[in-house]
Design an enzyme around this catalytic site. Sequence first.
Site, PDB file in Angstrom:
ATOM      1  N   ILE A  94       0.851  -1.267   0.150  1.00  0.00           N
ATOM      2  CA  ILE A  94      -0.133   0.155  -0.042  1.00  0.00           C
ATOM      3  C   ILE A  94       0.666   1.237  -0.044  1.00  0.00           C
ATOM      4  CG2 ILE A  94      -1.506   1.302   1.216  1.00  0.00           C
ATOM      5  CD1 ILE A  94      -2.712  -1.545   2.496  1.00  0.00           C
ATOM      6  N   ASP A 105      11.228   2.669   6.721  1.00  0.00           N
ATOM      7  CA  ASP A 105      10.688   1.157   6.864  1.00  0.00           C
ATOM      8  C   ASP A 105      11.920   0.502   7.054  1.00  0.00           C
ATOM      9  OD1 ASP A 105      10.069  -1.423   5.889  1.00  0.00           O
ATOM     10  OD2 ASP A 105       8.296  -0.589   4.631  1.00  0.00           O
ATOM     11  N   PRO A 137       2.106  -2.446   9.321  1.00  0.00           N
ATOM     12  CA  PRO A 137       1.117  -3.521   9.852  1.00  0.00           C
ATOM     13  C   PRO A 137       1.300  -3.135  11.425  1.00  0.00           C
ATOM     14  CG  PRO A 137       3.008  -4.580   9.350  1.00  0.00           C
ATOM     15  CD  PRO A 137       3.469  -3.327   8.724  1.00  0.00           C
ATOM     16  N   ARG A 178      -3.585   0.879  11.134  1.00  0.00           N
ATOM     17  CA  ARG A 178      -4.387   0.285  12.148  1.00  0.00           C
ATOM     18  C   ARG A 178      -4.466   1.476  13.294  1.00  0.00           C
ATOM     19  NH1 ARG A 178      -6.276  -2.767   9.210  1.00  0.00           N
ATOM     20  NH2 ARG A 178      -6.375  -5.118   9.136  1.00  0.00           N
ATOM     21  N   GLU A 209     -11.615   0.550  17.880  1.00  0.00           N
ATOM     22  CA  GLU A 209     -12.826   0.790  16.475  1.00  0.00           C
ATOM     23  C   GLU A 209     -13.448  -0.677  16.878  1.00  0.00           C
ATOM     24  OE1 GLU A 209     -10.387   0.547  13.127  1.00  0.00           O
ATOM     25  OE2 GLU A 209     -10.969  -1.035  12.627  1.00  0.00           O
ATOM     26  N   HIS A 257     -13.157   2.779   8.749  1.00  0.00           N
ATOM     27  CA  HIS A 257     -12.239   1.564   8.228  1.00  0.00           C
ATOM     28  C   HIS A 257     -12.979   1.258   6.968  1.00  0.00           C
ATOM     29  CE1 HIS A 257      -9.533  -1.926   9.559  1.00  0.00           C
ATOM     30  NE2 HIS A 257      -9.684  -1.859   8.374  1.00  0.00           N
TER      31      HIS A 257
END
Length: 326
Positions: A154, A173, A205, A233, A262, A294
Amino acid sequence: MHVISYSVSSYEIPYFQSENRFNHTFEFIEESLNARSIEKIKKADAICCFVTDTLDCFVLERLKQRNIKLIALRSAGFDHVDVKSAHELGLTVVRVPDYSPQAVAEFAVALMLALTRKIMRAHTRIRQYNFSLEGQVGMNIYGKTIGIIGTGRIGSVFARILAGFDCTLLAYDLIENDACKALGVTYVTKEVLLQTSDIISLHCPLTAQTQYIINEKELSMMKEGVILINTGRGALINTQALIHALINKKIGALGLDVYEHENNLFFADRSDDIILDEQFVRLQSFSNVLLTGHQAFLTKEAIQNIISTTLENISFFEKGIVKNFV
Ligand code: NAD
């Protein structure tokens, strides 16, 4: 195989029907899987789950007792699964890692543009025939520095789209992505990214290492007026620290598609409920915050890929092949 599918939305069912080239039989359950609903489970070979389902040790043990062999996730993320317990119990978990990175990346761009150009307020004003432009001054993306945390599927699509805006792209990263480097993305430390970016978008993630990757300290390092986007997330960000940064005006605008708490809130119509989640209500109170429930993944192309890959994953498992193993 006979599959019980949990947390099923009505928009998914036509795809289950059109993509089922494998003659699996399905039982669709709207309710999510958890410690309570597991007690009602009927006989099945596999279960099919979404991010709203709780797959902790307790639920996994009961699935094992009921002879379920396969858990097919209709999601890329698997932070809602106790993977260690699943492996110890001999349960196979499969997922859909690559259904449409474009869907999520495009949504992150949509949040970013809606915030930089104050589209939500413009929409509200026009509906009230208020054509004043006071308070509507926006910001160009051109020439700005965009920081991307996580440049996998993504994040790399997000970088490719952003490259067209003629801005400086920075990334952080653990693994550098050559395709991003070819686009002109510069890998820097997390600290440099936080200190120099005008806009920061999260695409890593949720793991033990990334939980609260944005906390009080990280927020304090950011530029005044930074725009922060999270489609990863919710627990990548400490919400309490985020609220303080909004109050202190450290954050210029915030776009969240995911929210730390959530689980008991999203994916249901709660318009007649009294919302007791104080942090969510506080976030809603800021005019520079754009919240969505979401839905970054939610395009027809993505749903089709999710269901078709899920059905394939189940069929491979039936033939003794495990694909997209978690
Ligand atoms: P991916 O695995 O392809 O990429 C994740 C990247 O994050 C990798 O490059 C990885 O090296 C990096 N990363 C991992 N740990 C890191 C760390 N500690 N610090 C910095 N970088 C780290 O995953 P993806 O397909 O790009 O998806 C990313 C996340 O997006 C998913 O895990 C999921 O949580 C989220 N997601 C959200 C939606 C939505 O609808 N909002 C939909 C799909 C996925």
